[in-house]
Design a protein around this motif. Structure first.
Motif, mmCIF file in Angstrom:
data_model
loop_
_atom_site.group_PDB
_atom_site.id
_atom_site.type_symbol
_atom_site.label_atom_id
_atom_site.label_comp_id
_atom_site.label_asym_id
_atom_site.label_seq_id
_atom_site.Cartn_x
_atom_site.Cartn_y
_atom_site.Cartn_z
ATOM 1 N N SER A 1 0.793 -1.225 0.000
ATOM 2 C CA SER A 1 0.000 0.000 0.000
ATOM 3 C C SER A 1 0.824 1.273 0.000
ATOM 4 C CB SER A 1 -0.909 0.018 1.234
ATOM 5 O OG SER A 1 -0.117 -0.039 2.414
ATOM 6 N N CYS A 2 2.154 1.172 0.026
ATOM 7 C CA CYS A 2 2.972 2.369 0.038
ATOM 8 C C CYS A 2 4.388 2.039 -0.403
ATOM 9 C CB CYS A 2 3.010 3.013 1.435
ATOM 10 S SG CYS A 2 3.799 1.978 2.687
ATOM 11 N N ILE A 3 5.175 3.078 -0.624
ATOM 12 C CA ILE A 3 6.587 2.943 -0.963
ATOM 13 C C ILE A 3 7.359 3.934 -0.118
ATOM 14 C CG2 ILE A 3 6.325 4.527 -2.923
ATOM 15 C CD1 ILE A 3 8.599 2.945 -4.258
ATOM 16 N N THR A 4 8.541 3.528 0.335
ATOM 17 C CA THR A 4 9.352 4.358 1.214
ATOM 18 C C THR A 4 10.738 4.535 0.611
ATOM 19 O OG1 THR A 4 8.160 3.510 3.140
ATOM 20 C CG2 THR A 4 10.248 4.641 3.548
ATOM 21 N N HIS B 1 19.444 11.917 7.933
ATOM 22 C CA HIS B 1 18.566 10.821 7.506
ATOM 23 C C HIS B 1 17.270 11.428 6.972
ATOM 24 C CE1 HIS B 1 16.425 7.001 7.487
ATOM 25 N NE2 HIS B 1 15.419 7.635 8.087
ATOM 26 N N VAL B 2 16.944 11.105 5.700
ATOM 27 C CA VAL B 2 15.728 11.580 5.046
ATOM 28 C C VAL B 2 14.855 10.376 4.735
ATOM 29 C CG1 VAL B 2 14.757 12.800 3.080
ATOM 30 C CG2 VAL B 2 16.922 13.570 4.055
ATOM 31 N N GLN B 3 13.589 10.432 5.137
ATOM 32 C CA GLN B 3 12.642 9.346 4.859
ATOM 33 C C GLN B 3 11.369 9.934 4.257
ATOM 34 O OE1 GLN B 3 10.011 7.481 7.869
ATOM 35 N NE2 GLN B 3 11.185 5.617 7.511
ATOM 36 N N ALA B 4 11.022 9.470 3.044
ATOM 37 C CA ALA B 4 9.788 9.878 2.365
ATOM 38 C C ALA B 4 8.908 8.647 2.201
ATOM 39 C CB ALA B 4 10.092 10.501 1.009
ATOM 40 N N ARG B 5 7.651 8.746 2.635
ATOM 41 C CA ARG B 5 6.714 7.628 2.578
ATOM 42 C C ARG B 5 5.470 8.070 1.803
ATOM 43 N NH1 ARG B 5 6.525 3.031 5.689
ATOM 44 N NH2 ARG B 5 4.527 1.968 5.876
ATOM 45 N N ILE B 6 5.198 7.381 0.659
ATOM 46 C CA ILE B 6 4.109 7.765 -0.241
ATOM 47 C C ILE B 6 3.107 6.614 -0.309
ATOM 48 C CG2 ILE B 6 3.480 8.513 -2.565
ATOM 49 C CD1 ILE B 6 5.231 10.479 -1.081
#
Length: 659
Positions: free
Chosen positions: A581-584, A636-641
């Motif tokens: 249901s998502c990508i990180t 640290h960079v985290q993007a969750r779509i």
């Protein structure tokens, strides 16, 4: 008077009793019975009031016990919280070789809590690593055989003991223990604190709960041991209600009532009756006992009972005397007043009450007359008031209906405004999405034009210059040198145009997808500067919706540029996690890092616009962006779509792999 006539005309053979012959005695008897009934009712009411006073006293003691228990509970929770915070101190790590951070954290906890007998740290086997205050003689001692330590090691959770043995010197203490876990969640040790029971630590918490001269408060554990008491000499003794206390602590139930102190008096025979209230603690197997002598606690109720008895006796005597005096002056005109009263009671308000003189009965007759007159007037007044009240009720009803209509109109207007705000917010999101889509379309167009027109023109220039240099063989050395310089310039310009094309819209993103695009961009930007680049993929790799791939690529592009341009990182790790249901996307570097708060408060022009653009791209797709950075500790960079209705190629190799 009629009664006297009846007595005179009665047959001589039938002489009635004195009560029947004298109206005075009959009235006295009836008044006496009435007063006795009132006295009985008064006595019952008084006893009920005394009982209610006793129950109120017990409720007050119960409330005090609960308030004291709540205060002790708060102190226990704060102490456990202080122990919980020790493993999170700066540099705290049981698995490294530096004991200074652990010693510093223990010292800070010791001086800020009620653990007067020390705060200590053990390893996973229960061996004592350090103690504050420092006790070199006990370091390395195995304390895993202590019941509360063994319980904490076996359960892996918090433990609050009852009466326990001190780690430092074997004295009597109450102990609290919390587990210490490493980053993987494995138990690596324990942090504990000992509260001395011979001092005043716990006694100071409950000293305000001792009532009166005989009242005192106790803290007891589940075994009935008194951990603290406001009465000197009771600490560490066993309470005289250990079984009841253990049951109440186990069931977490409050209780109040009277009990007998099991300590005998000086003569060894009497036992003092006490009022007791109990409240259990929620965060520890302890309870609070509030005890007070029944003579002192219930003294107001007993005084109320005594006063009620004496007041009832006095009232009864006075009432008898008054009734006797009243009957003598009432018996004669009572018949006249009775007739007048019956006439008024029947509704006949026309005839006046006769004048019976100036004594009390006469005044009563005048009062009857006044009452008759006022009742007659009151009938008219009541009817007038009834009409006025009806009119006011109708007017108030109309006002309430108008208010209800106004409130309904305001509510409908608020609903309309709320829907308008929602519509405008949705339109704004749609517009921003369109703007970013138009930006990407424009970049594609510029890339195509640069590739189809500018790149081909520069290529033709390079070919023409090379041809001219080959055809100029004799007598034109300077021309050949100039042509060679132009060729180098054209080649360099062509390379820059190619870089610009890839920056605007790398074709590898459209052709091969997000993972290939990120790998190409990171390697082309970082490896030239000597930085190490790693790309790790988790889950089942697959093509994503175009807007999701574009947003994640731009976020990764900005993070890589920051790592190369500002952080001067020597190693960068990119991780892409595919879920249903998502990508990180995660980007870690070992660069210089930065202060997020300082960027938000900066007065420089356009501070943090790149970070704002990254967050805006994630937000437009319903995702989140998290940035963690500290000076000198990398970023640290985290993007969750989230993914809804994804499209693209079929899934590739499943599982997790690094490249």
């Amino acid at each position: 008077m009629n009664q006297a006539v009846d007595n005179d005309t009665a047959p001589r053979g039938r002489r009635p009793g004195i009560i029947r012959r004298r109206l005075q005695w009959r009235i006295m008897l009836l008044v006496t019975i009435g007063i006795a009934a009132i006295l009985v009712a008064f006595t019952i009411t008084s006893l009920l009031a005394v009982t209610e006073s006793i129950e109120r006293t017990l409720d007050e003691r119960q409330a005090l016990a609960q308030a004291t228990g709540g205060h002790v509970d708060y102190v226990v929770r704060q102490s456990l919280k202080a122990l919980d915070e020790i493993p999170f101190g700066d540099g705290f790590d049981l698995e490294d070789s530096d004991p200074e951070p652990e010693q510093r954290a223990l010292r800070r906890a010791f001086f800020g809590t009620i653990f007067s007998r020390g705060v200590y740290l053990t390893d996973a086997d229960g061996r004592l690593l350090w103690m504050e205050p420092e006790q070199p003689s006990v370091l390395g001692t195995d304390i895993s055989h202590y019941p509360h330590v063994r319980a904490a090691l076996e359960s892996g959770g918090r433990v609050v003991s009852g009466l326990a043995t001190a780690v430092a010197d074997g004295g009597a203490v109450a102990s609290m223990i919390v587990p210490v876990r490493n980053r993987s969640g494995r138990l690596v040790g324990l942090v504990g604190g000992d509260i001395g029971l011979s001092g005043t630590n716990l006694q100071e918490i409950i000293h305000f709960s001792a009532l009166g001269k005989t009242g005192y408060a106790q803290i007891v554990d589940s075994q009935g041991t008194i951990l603290a008491s406001t009465r000197p000499g009771q600490a560490l003794e066993t309470t005289d209600h250990r079984n009841q206390v253990a049951t109440l602590i186990q069931e977490k139930r409050t209780s109040s009532g009277t009990c007998h102190d099991c300590h005998e008096s000086a003569d060894g025979a009497e036992r003092e009756t006490e009022v007791m209230a109990f409240a259990p603690l929620q965060s520890a197997p302890w309870g609070v006992l509030i005890r007070e002598s029944e003579d002192e606690a219930l003294a107001p109720a007993r005084r109320l009972k005594e006063r009620a008895i004496w007041l009832g006796i006095g009232a009864f005597a006075v009432a008898l005397l008054f009734s006797w005096a009243m009957v003598r002056s009432v018996t004669r005109p009572v018949a006249v007043l009775t007739a007048a009263a019956q006439r008024i009671a029947s509704g006949d308000l026309s005839g006046p009450v006769p004048d019976l003189g100036q004594d009390e009965i006469g005044h009563l007759a005048m009062a009857f007359e006044t009452m008759r007159t006022k009742l007659n007037d009151s009938q008219d007044t009541i009817q007038t008031w009834g009409r006025e009240l009806e009119a006011r009720v109708q007017e108030r009803t109309r006002e309430l209906e108008d208010s209800r209509d106004n409130l309904r109109a305001v509510a409908e207007e608020n609903v309309t405004l709320y829907e308008e705000i929602k519509r405008k917010e949705a339109a704004r999101g749609h517009l921003l999405n369109k703007v970013i889509g138009a930006q990407e379309d424009e970049r594609r167009r510029i890339a195509r034009e640069l590739h189809d027109e500018t790149s081909q023109s520069l290529t033709a220039l390079v070919v023409g210059l090379e041809t001219a240099s080959l055809t100029s063989r004799t007598g034109r050395a300077k021309l050949q040198q100039k042509l060679a310089s132009l060729k180098e310039l054209a080649v360099e310009t062509l390379e820059r145009v190619h870089d610009l094309i890839y920056d605007l819209r790398p074709s590898v993103l459209d052709d091969l997808g997000l993972v290939a695009g990120l790998r190409w961009y990171a390697e082309s930007r970082l490896q030239a500067g000597g930085a190490r680049v790693r790309l790790r993929v988790k889950g089942m790799e697959r093509r994503l919706p175009a807007e999701a791939e574009t947003a994640l690529f731009r976020i990764g592009q900005e993070a890589v540029n920051n790592a190369a341009r500002h952080a001067h990182a020597s190693a960068v790790l990119l991780a892409v996690t595919f879920e249903d249901s998502c990508i990180t996307l995660e980007v870690d570097d070992d660069g210089e890092g930065f202060n997020l708060a300082a960027i938000g408060e900066s007065t420089a022009r356009h501070p943090g616009w790149g970070l704002m653009g990254m967050e805006e791209r994630a937000t437009l797709l319903g995702g989140t962006l998290k940035i963690v950075s500290e000076p000198g500790r990398g970023t640290h960079v985290q993007a969750r779509i989230p993914l809804e209705g994804e499209s693209g190629d079929d899934a590739k190799d499943p599982g997790s792999h690094s490249r």
